[in-house]
Structure formats: C-alpha cells, structure tokens
Design a protein around this motif. Structure first.
Motif, PDB file in Angstrom:
ATOM      1  N   PRO A  11       0.896  -1.468   0.186  1.00  0.00           N
ATOM      2  CA  PRO A  11      -0.045   0.019  -0.023  1.00  0.00           C
ATOM      3  C   PRO A  11       0.875   1.312  -0.171  1.00  0.00           C
ATOM      4  O   PRO A  11       2.074   1.085   0.476  1.00  0.00           O
ATOM      5  CB  PRO A  11      -0.780  -0.159   1.183  1.00  0.00           C
ATOM      6  CG  PRO A  11      -0.189  -1.053   2.191  1.00  0.00           C
ATOM      7  CD  PRO A  11       0.950  -2.058   1.285  1.00  0.00           C
ATOM      8  N   LEU A  12       0.394   2.313  -0.619  1.00  0.00           N
ATOM      9  CA  LEU A  12       1.170   3.556  -0.854  1.00  0.00           C
ATOM     10  C   LEU A  12       0.483   4.604  -0.200  1.00  0.00           C
ATOM     11  O   LEU A  12       1.211   5.608   0.075  1.00  0.00           O
ATOM     12  CB  LEU A  12       1.365   4.027  -2.390  1.00  0.00           C
ATOM     13  CG  LEU A  12       2.029   2.917  -3.122  1.00  0.00           C
ATOM     14  CD1 LEU A  12       2.044   3.140  -4.488  1.00  0.00           C
ATOM     15  CD2 LEU A  12       3.452   2.819  -2.790  1.00  0.00           C
ATOM     16  N   GLY A  13      -0.654   4.408   0.395  1.00  0.00           N
ATOM     17  CA  GLY A  13      -1.282   5.493   1.265  1.00  0.00           C
ATOM     18  C   GLY A  13      -1.498   6.934   0.254  1.00  0.00           C
ATOM     19  O   GLY A  13      -1.675   7.947   0.848  1.00  0.00           O
ATOM     20  N   VAL A  14      -1.929   6.530  -1.171  1.00  0.00           N
ATOM     21  CA  VAL A  14      -2.090   7.786  -1.914  1.00  0.00           C
ATOM     22  C   VAL A  14      -3.439   7.228  -2.634  1.00  0.00           C
ATOM     23  O   VAL A  14      -3.823   6.171  -3.223  1.00  0.00           O
ATOM     24  CB  VAL A  14      -1.252   7.805  -2.993  1.00  0.00           C
ATOM     25  CG1 VAL A  14      -1.573   8.723  -4.115  1.00  0.00           C
ATOM     26  CG2 VAL A  14       0.005   8.242  -2.449  1.00  0.00           C
ATOM     27  N   PRO A  15      -4.514   7.947  -2.456  1.00  0.00           N
ATOM     28  CA  PRO A  15      -5.809   7.829  -3.307  1.00  0.00           C
ATOM     29  C   PRO A  15      -5.872   7.474  -4.810  1.00  0.00           C
ATOM     30  O   PRO A  15      -4.770   8.333  -5.634  1.00  0.00           O
ATOM     31  CB  PRO A  15      -6.827   8.806  -2.821  1.00  0.00           C
ATOM     32  CG  PRO A  15      -5.777   9.954  -2.566  1.00  0.00           C
ATOM     33  CD  PRO A  15      -4.604   9.439  -2.174  1.00  0.00           C
ATOM     34  N   CYS A  16      -6.509   6.695  -5.495  1.00  0.00           N
ATOM     35  CA  CYS A  16      -6.509   6.518  -6.795  1.00  0.00           C
ATOM     36  C   CYS A  16      -7.343   7.636  -7.315  1.00  0.00           C
ATOM     37  O   CYS A  16      -8.290   8.185  -6.957  1.00  0.00           O
ATOM     38  CB  CYS A  16      -7.452   5.295  -7.023  1.00  0.00           C
ATOM     39  SG  CYS A  16      -7.726   4.900  -8.889  1.00  0.00           S
ATOM     40  N   PRO A  17      -6.730   8.279  -8.527  1.00  0.00           N
ATOM     41  CA  PRO A  17      -7.342   9.569  -9.177  1.00  0.00           C
ATOM     42  C   PRO A  17      -8.763   9.387  -9.622  1.00  0.00           C
ATOM     43  O   PRO A  17      -9.510  10.253  -9.777  1.00  0.00           O
ATOM     44  CB  PRO A  17      -6.397   9.908  -9.968  1.00  0.00           C
ATOM     45  CG  PRO A  17      -5.213   8.841 -10.606  1.00  0.00           C
ATOM     46  CD  PRO A  17      -5.592   7.948  -9.277  1.00  0.00           C
ATOM     47  N   ARG A  18      -9.085   7.977  -9.929  1.00  0.00           N
ATOM     48  CA  ARG A  18     -10.431   7.837 -10.578  1.00  0.00           C
ATOM     49  C   ARG A  18     -11.352   7.231  -9.613  1.00  0.00           C
ATOM     50  O   ARG A  18     -12.506   7.582  -9.615  1.00  0.00           O
ATOM     51  CB  ARG A  18     -10.195   6.604 -11.668  1.00  0.00           C
ATOM     52  CG  ARG A  18      -9.403   6.765 -12.700  1.00  0.00           C
ATOM     53  CD  ARG A  18      -9.651   5.805 -13.874  1.00  0.00           C
ATOM     54  NE  ARG A  18      -8.866   5.977 -14.739  1.00  0.00           N
ATOM     55  CZ  ARG A  18      -8.049   5.047 -15.510  1.00  0.00           C
ATOM     56  NH1 ARG A  18      -8.472   3.797 -15.445  1.00  0.00           N
ATOM     57  NH2 ARG A  18      -7.348   5.231 -16.579  1.00  0.00           N
ATOM     58  N   CYS A  19     -11.047   6.455  -8.427  1.00  0.00           N
ATOM     59  CA  CYS A  19     -12.069   5.853  -7.728  1.00  0.00           C
ATOM     60  C   CYS A  19     -11.838   6.132  -6.211  1.00  0.00           C
ATOM     61  O   CYS A  19     -12.589   5.786  -5.307  1.00  0.00           O
ATOM     62  CB  CYS A  19     -12.061   4.387  -7.726  1.00  0.00           C
ATOM     63  SG  CYS A  19     -10.968   3.404  -7.066  1.00  0.00           S
ATOM     64  N   LEU A  23      -3.977   3.254  -3.819  1.00  0.00           N
ATOM     65  CA  LEU A  23      -2.805   2.785  -4.881  1.00  0.00           C
ATOM     66  C   LEU A  23      -1.988   1.702  -4.229  1.00  0.00           C
ATOM     67  O   LEU A  23      -1.568   1.872  -3.050  1.00  0.00           O
ATOM     68  CB  LEU A  23      -2.139   3.826  -5.468  1.00  0.00           C
ATOM     69  CG  LEU A  23      -3.042   4.865  -6.354  1.00  0.00           C
ATOM     70  CD1 LEU A  23      -1.989   5.945  -6.983  1.00  0.00           C
ATOM     71  CD2 LEU A  23      -3.807   4.189  -7.471  1.00  0.00           C
ATOM     72  N   GLN A  24      -1.514   0.776  -4.933  1.00  0.00           N
ATOM     73  CA  GLN A  24      -0.305  -0.179  -4.389  1.00  0.00           C
ATOM     74  C   GLN A  24       0.713  -0.270  -5.244  1.00  0.00           C
ATOM     75  O   GLN A  24       0.445  -0.154  -6.593  1.00  0.00           O
ATOM     76  CB  GLN A  24      -1.343  -1.408  -4.242  1.00  0.00           C
ATOM     77  CG  GLN A  24      -2.373  -1.527  -3.314  1.00  0.00           C
ATOM     78  CD  GLN A  24      -2.986  -2.853  -3.142  1.00  0.00           C
ATOM     79  OE1 GLN A  24      -3.221  -3.642  -4.134  1.00  0.00           O
ATOM     80  NE2 GLN A  24      -3.623  -3.321  -2.184  1.00  0.00           N
ATOM     81  N   LEU A  25       1.727  -0.511  -4.822  1.00  0.00           N
ATOM     82  CA  LEU A  25       2.898  -0.962  -5.452  1.00  0.00           C
ATOM     83  C   LEU A  25       2.821  -2.561  -5.976  1.00  0.00           C
ATOM     84  O   LEU A  25       2.663  -3.552  -5.023  1.00  0.00           O
ATOM     85  CB  LEU A  25       4.226  -0.627  -4.892  1.00  0.00           C
ATOM     86  CG  LEU A  25       5.571  -1.219  -5.832  1.00  0.00           C
ATOM     87  CD1 LEU A  25       5.630  -0.163  -6.860  1.00  0.00           C
ATOM     88  CD2 LEU A  25       6.609  -0.823  -4.773  1.00  0.00           C
ATOM     89  N   LYS A  26       2.908  -2.800  -7.224  1.00  0.00           N
ATOM     90  CA  LYS A  26       2.705  -4.294  -7.666  1.00  0.00           C
ATOM     91  C   LYS A  26       3.532  -4.613  -8.397  1.00  0.00           C
ATOM     92  O   LYS A  26       4.384  -3.596  -9.107  1.00  0.00           O
ATOM     93  CB  LYS A  26       1.048  -4.425  -8.239  1.00  0.00           C
ATOM     94  CG  LYS A  26      -0.043  -3.986  -7.280  1.00  0.00           C
ATOM     95  CD  LYS A  26      -1.265  -4.214  -8.076  1.00  0.00           C
ATOM     96  CE  LYS A  26      -2.481  -3.820  -7.202  1.00  0.00           C
ATOM     97  NZ  LYS A  26      -3.874  -4.064  -7.990  1.00  0.00           N
ATOM     98  N   LYS A  27       3.825  -6.043  -8.567  1.00  0.00           N
ATOM     99  CA  LYS A  27       4.678  -6.484  -9.563  1.00  0.00           C
ATOM    100  C   LYS A  27       3.798  -7.120 -10.900  1.00  0.00           C
ATOM    101  O   LYS A  27       3.028  -8.092 -10.641  1.00  0.00           O
ATOM    102  CB  LYS A  27       5.620  -7.444  -8.759  1.00  0.00           C
ATOM    103  CG  LYS A  27       6.609  -8.094  -9.893  1.00  0.00           C
ATOM    104  CD  LYS A  27       7.712  -8.814  -9.100  1.00  0.00           C
ATOM    105  CE  LYS A  27       8.885  -9.366 -10.154  1.00  0.00           C
ATOM    106  NZ  LYS A  27       9.793 -10.243  -9.529  1.00  0.00           N
ATOM    107  N   VAL A  34       2.470   1.001 -10.238  1.00  0.00           N
ATOM    108  CA  VAL A  34       1.437   1.218  -9.356  1.00  0.00           C
ATOM    109  C   VAL A  34       0.043   1.087 -10.091  1.00  0.00           C
ATOM    110  O   VAL A  34      -0.133   1.351 -11.184  1.00  0.00           O
ATOM    111  CB  VAL A  34       1.777   2.831  -9.054  1.00  0.00           C
ATOM    112  CG1 VAL A  34       0.518   3.454  -8.297  1.00  0.00           C
ATOM    113  CG2 VAL A  34       3.026   2.948  -8.334  1.00  0.00           C
ATOM    114  N   GLY A  35      -0.783   0.437  -9.342  1.00  0.00           N
ATOM    115  CA  GLY A  35      -2.100   0.112  -9.600  1.00  0.00           C
ATOM    116  C   GLY A  35      -3.000   0.051  -8.465  1.00  0.00           C
ATOM    117  O   GLY A  35      -2.639   0.359  -7.267  1.00  0.00           O
TER     118      GLY A  35
END
Length: 132
Positions: A11-19, A23-27, A34-35
C-alpha cells in the motif's frame, strides 16, 4: 536454484485519481507498477517511477495533465493521465504555451544539433521557433 517471484502488493497511502481507493505497488510481467487496489472494478495503473506530472494540461480533453511515461522499449513519452478516456500523447517534452500560428494549446521542446527550439504539437501546423 529457486527464485521467489511472489511479490505482495504494497500500500502507498495515496488515493486513486479515478475511484479514490488506495494505490498499491505491484509486480507484473514487465516489472513494478502502481495500480489501484480496487482492481478489477478500477483498472487505473501507472509506472512505478510515477512522476506526478508536468503541470501541463492536456490540450485535447482539457481535464487531464501530461505525465512522463516510459514505453516497453525504454523510450520516454508524455501522455494524458486520463488514459484510456483520452489517448493524447507526444514524444517530446511539452511546454505550456500556445502556438502563435494556429493557436493550439501546446508547444514541444525539440533539441537539435544546432540548438533548442519550440515546435507546435498540432500535426497540421508547421510552426518552429528560432533556435535558442
């Protein structure tokens, strides 16, 4: 030899600009990205080296901002952060000035062997500033 390819989303602690979900750091198959944690309901994603933007508004949709991205071949380009709603992109760094010839809301910074100049981002315009 065993390689551990499992990567738990961070988890990044940043809200998604769409919903507005987190946001999360993913592989993924091409590396880190970032997704949105709301996937598959929200498919927002961006590069892991996410640049918040260039403070240049998209001249097509006028809602988004142009952000620097990297193609799968390693080349930099600038695209609207409202993708896939807006598919505007350019290969040169954007400058928030309008074209003096056609009035298009975006100029691009082009570097040549002779120096640096501004060119119009509109395909139908051939404006080029003098070399600086």
């Amino acid at each position: 030899m065993t390689t551990d390819t499992h990567f738990e989303p961070q988890p990044l602690g940043v809200p998604c600009p769409r919903c507005q979900k987190e946001l999360q750091l993913k592989k993924g198959r091409y590396g880190l990205f970032v997704g949105c944690s709301g996937y598959p309901n929200c498919d927002y994603m961006t590069a892991a080296d996410f640049d918040p933007g260039t403070d240049v508004h998209c001249p097509v949709c006028e809602d988004g901002k142009l952000v620097q991205k990297t193609s799968r071949f390693g080349n930099s380009f600038y695209a609207c952060d409202q993708y896939p709603l807006c598919k505007f992109s350019v290969n040169l760094p954007p400058v928030a000035q309008s074209c003096p010839d056609c009035g298009f809301a975006l100029l691009l910074k082009k570097r040549t062997a002779a120096g640096e100049r501004l060119v119009c981002a509109s395909e139908s315009c051939s404006y080029k500033s003098s070399i600086q």
